[in-house]
Design an enzyme around this catalytic site. Structure first.
Site, mmCIF file in Angstrom:
data_model
loop_
_atom_site.group_PDB
_atom_site.id
_atom_site.type_symbol
_atom_site.label_atom_id
_atom_site.label_comp_id
_atom_site.label_asym_id
_atom_site.label_seq_id
_atom_site.Cartn_x
_atom_site.Cartn_y
_atom_site.Cartn_z
ATOM 1 N N ASP A 1 -1.689 -2.265 12.128
ATOM 2 C CA ASP A 1 -2.013 -2.887 10.910
ATOM 3 C C ASP A 1 -1.677 -4.427 10.934
ATOM 4 O OD1 ASP A 1 -2.892 -3.015 8.313
ATOM 5 O OD2 ASP A 1 -0.691 -2.524 7.249
ATOM 6 N N SER B 1 0.941 -1.151 0.091
ATOM 7 C CA SER B 1 -0.112 -0.128 0.113
ATOM 8 C C SER B 1 0.933 1.120 -0.023
ATOM 9 C CB SER B 1 -0.993 -0.102 1.154
ATOM 10 O OG SER B 1 -0.343 -0.787 2.202
HETATM 11 P P1 ADP Z 1 1.552 -4.580 2.230
HETATM 12 O O1 ADP Z 1 1.054 -3.221 2.153
HETATM 13 O O2 ADP Z 1 0.791 -5.610 1.466
HETATM 14 O O3 ADP Z 1 1.980 -5.188 3.469
HETATM 15 P P2 ADP Z 1 4.505 -4.553 1.939
HETATM 16 O O4 ADP Z 1 5.140 -3.449 1.202
HETATM 17 O O5 ADP Z 1 4.465 -4.607 3.511
HETATM 18 O O6 ADP Z 1 3.032 -4.673 1.555
HETATM 19 O O7 ADP Z 1 4.857 -5.904 1.395
HETATM 20 C C1 ADP Z 1 5.129 -6.159 0.110
HETATM 21 C C2 ADP Z 1 5.515 -7.628 -0.233
HETATM 22 O O8 ADP Z 1 6.563 -7.785 0.457
HETATM 23 C C3 ADP Z 1 4.393 -8.526 0.308
HETATM 24 O O9 ADP Z 1 4.431 -9.708 -0.663
HETATM 25 C C4 ADP Z 1 5.107 -9.054 1.667
HETATM 26 O O10 ADP Z 1 4.799 -10.350 1.917
HETATM 27 C C5 ADP Z 1 6.421 -8.857 1.249
HETATM 28 N N1 ADP Z 1 7.524 -8.581 2.494
HETATM 29 C C6 ADP Z 1 7.370 -7.664 3.313
HETATM 30 N N2 ADP Z 1 8.279 -7.790 4.136
HETATM 31 C C7 ADP Z 1 9.117 -9.068 4.047
HETATM 32 C C8 ADP Z 1 10.092 -9.453 4.889
HETATM 33 N N3 ADP Z 1 10.660 -9.021 5.982
HETATM 34 N N4 ADP Z 1 10.385 -10.795 4.386
HETATM 35 C C9 ADP Z 1 9.887 -10.917 3.272
HETATM 36 N N5 ADP Z 1 8.863 -10.567 2.491
HETATM 37 C C10 ADP Z 1 8.396 -9.356 2.921
#
Ligand code: ADP
Ligand code: MG
Length: 278
Positions: free
Chosen positions: A140, A18
């Site tokens: 969240d 987001s």
């Molecule tokens: P959202 O707003 O959907 O939470 P994020 O920007 O947090 O989106 O995450 C984008 C993608 O990166 C998602 O598919 C999430 O699962 C992955 N992701 C976020 N943080 C991590 C992490 N620390 N390790 C592995 N994957 C991650």
């Protein structure tokens, strides 16, 4: 020496959420695989930037085996982008696990759900009961923000930033995602507090049990109505009364009757499970 962007090599883009893009990266000096989240602060006001900096500083202080470990941040002024460097969670997230089980028409094991319950509770304890400093609220909590490591242990991610990035000034623009996990107090335009995190945790655990959120509706008015009434069905009959009771407590409409993290940990059902697990 200061960390800089060229200390890392981008391996791949994991996904765009987001408010930014997550990339899998490698630290050149030792080959360690991490992730960074890129956030463009170009459109933020001075106040919002200050809030972002202080929230990112708070992340640094959260230390728990059940919280995604924060490593560093890099600011690139030319690109007005902040890179937040974190632990890479290999085991995926709960949203993916729920979707898979739903596809296969198979519930998760009760033992696994208890493990998630206990570890999420411990993650929130680190945030809500801080010895010196104010509580950090997650704001969240949703299956997509609960990651797993290779041993299927919980790693709660995306802490704190929601307040800054969702511009929490009024209810209207607080919530950007699907509001299935929104607490009754938020529906009623009251402010977010620790108990609102407990509610969202209850919703996540309920969804792990039932493979759908506790409150669903085809429109916002209907969803708000169900949330205000606390109108949900029991988790599937194959799951125990103990589990149903703990989750139902987290989903108490009345904030005063919903347990705090201390009260949850002191609950004999929870503490009994916890001691058997450790
Ligand atoms: P959202 O707003 O959907 O939470 P994020 O920007 O947090 O989106 O995450 C984008 C993608 O990166 C998602 O598919 C999430 O699962 C992955 N992701 C976020 N943080 C991590 C992490 N620390 N390790 C592995 N994957 C991650
Ligand atoms: Mg996220």
């Amino acid at each position: 020496s200061k960390t800089a962007l060229d200390d890392f090599e981008v391996i791949s883009t994991i996904g765009t959420g987001s408010y930014g893009t997550c990339k899998k990266i490698k630290r050149k000096r030792d080959g360690k695989v991490l992730v960074w989240k890129e956030l463009d602060y170009g459109a933020m006001s001075e106040t919002e930037k200050q809030m972002l900096v202080s929230e990112v500083n708070l992340l640094r202080e959260l230390r728990s085996p059940y919280i995604v470990k924060y490593y560093d941040r890099i600011i690139d002024r030319a690109r007005t982008t902040i890179y937040i460097i974190m632990e890479y969670c290999k085991g995926g997230d709960l949203a993916t696990i729920i979707a898979k089980h739903k596809r296969d028409g198979q519930y998760l094991d009760e033992e696994f759900i208890w493990k998630i319950l206990i570890q999420l509770t411990q993650a929130l304890q680190e945030c809500h009961q801080r010895k010196n400093g104010r509580a950090v609220l997650h704001r969240d909590m949703k299956p997509a923000n609960v990651f797993l490591d290779t041993d299927r242990n919980v790693k709660l991610g995306d802490f704190g930033l929601a307040r800054v990035l969702h511009h929490e000034t009024s209810f209207a623009n607080t919530y950007v995602g699907t509001p299935y996990y929104m607490s009754p107090e938020l529906v009623n335009n009251q402010s977010y507090n620790e108990k609102s995190d407990i509610w969202s945790m209850g919703c996540v655990l309920y969804e792990l049990c039932a493979l759908h959120p506790p409150f669903t509706a085809s429109n916002q008015t209907e969803l708000n109505r169900k949330i205000r009434l606390g109108d949900f069905s029991r988790i599937p009959a194959c799951l125990s009364d103990d589990l149903n009771n703990v989750i139902s407590k987290m989903l108490h409409v009345e904030v005063s009757q919903r347990p705090s993290i201390e009260e949850l940990l002191a609950d004999p059902i929870v503490s009994g499970r916890r001691s058997r697990m450790e």
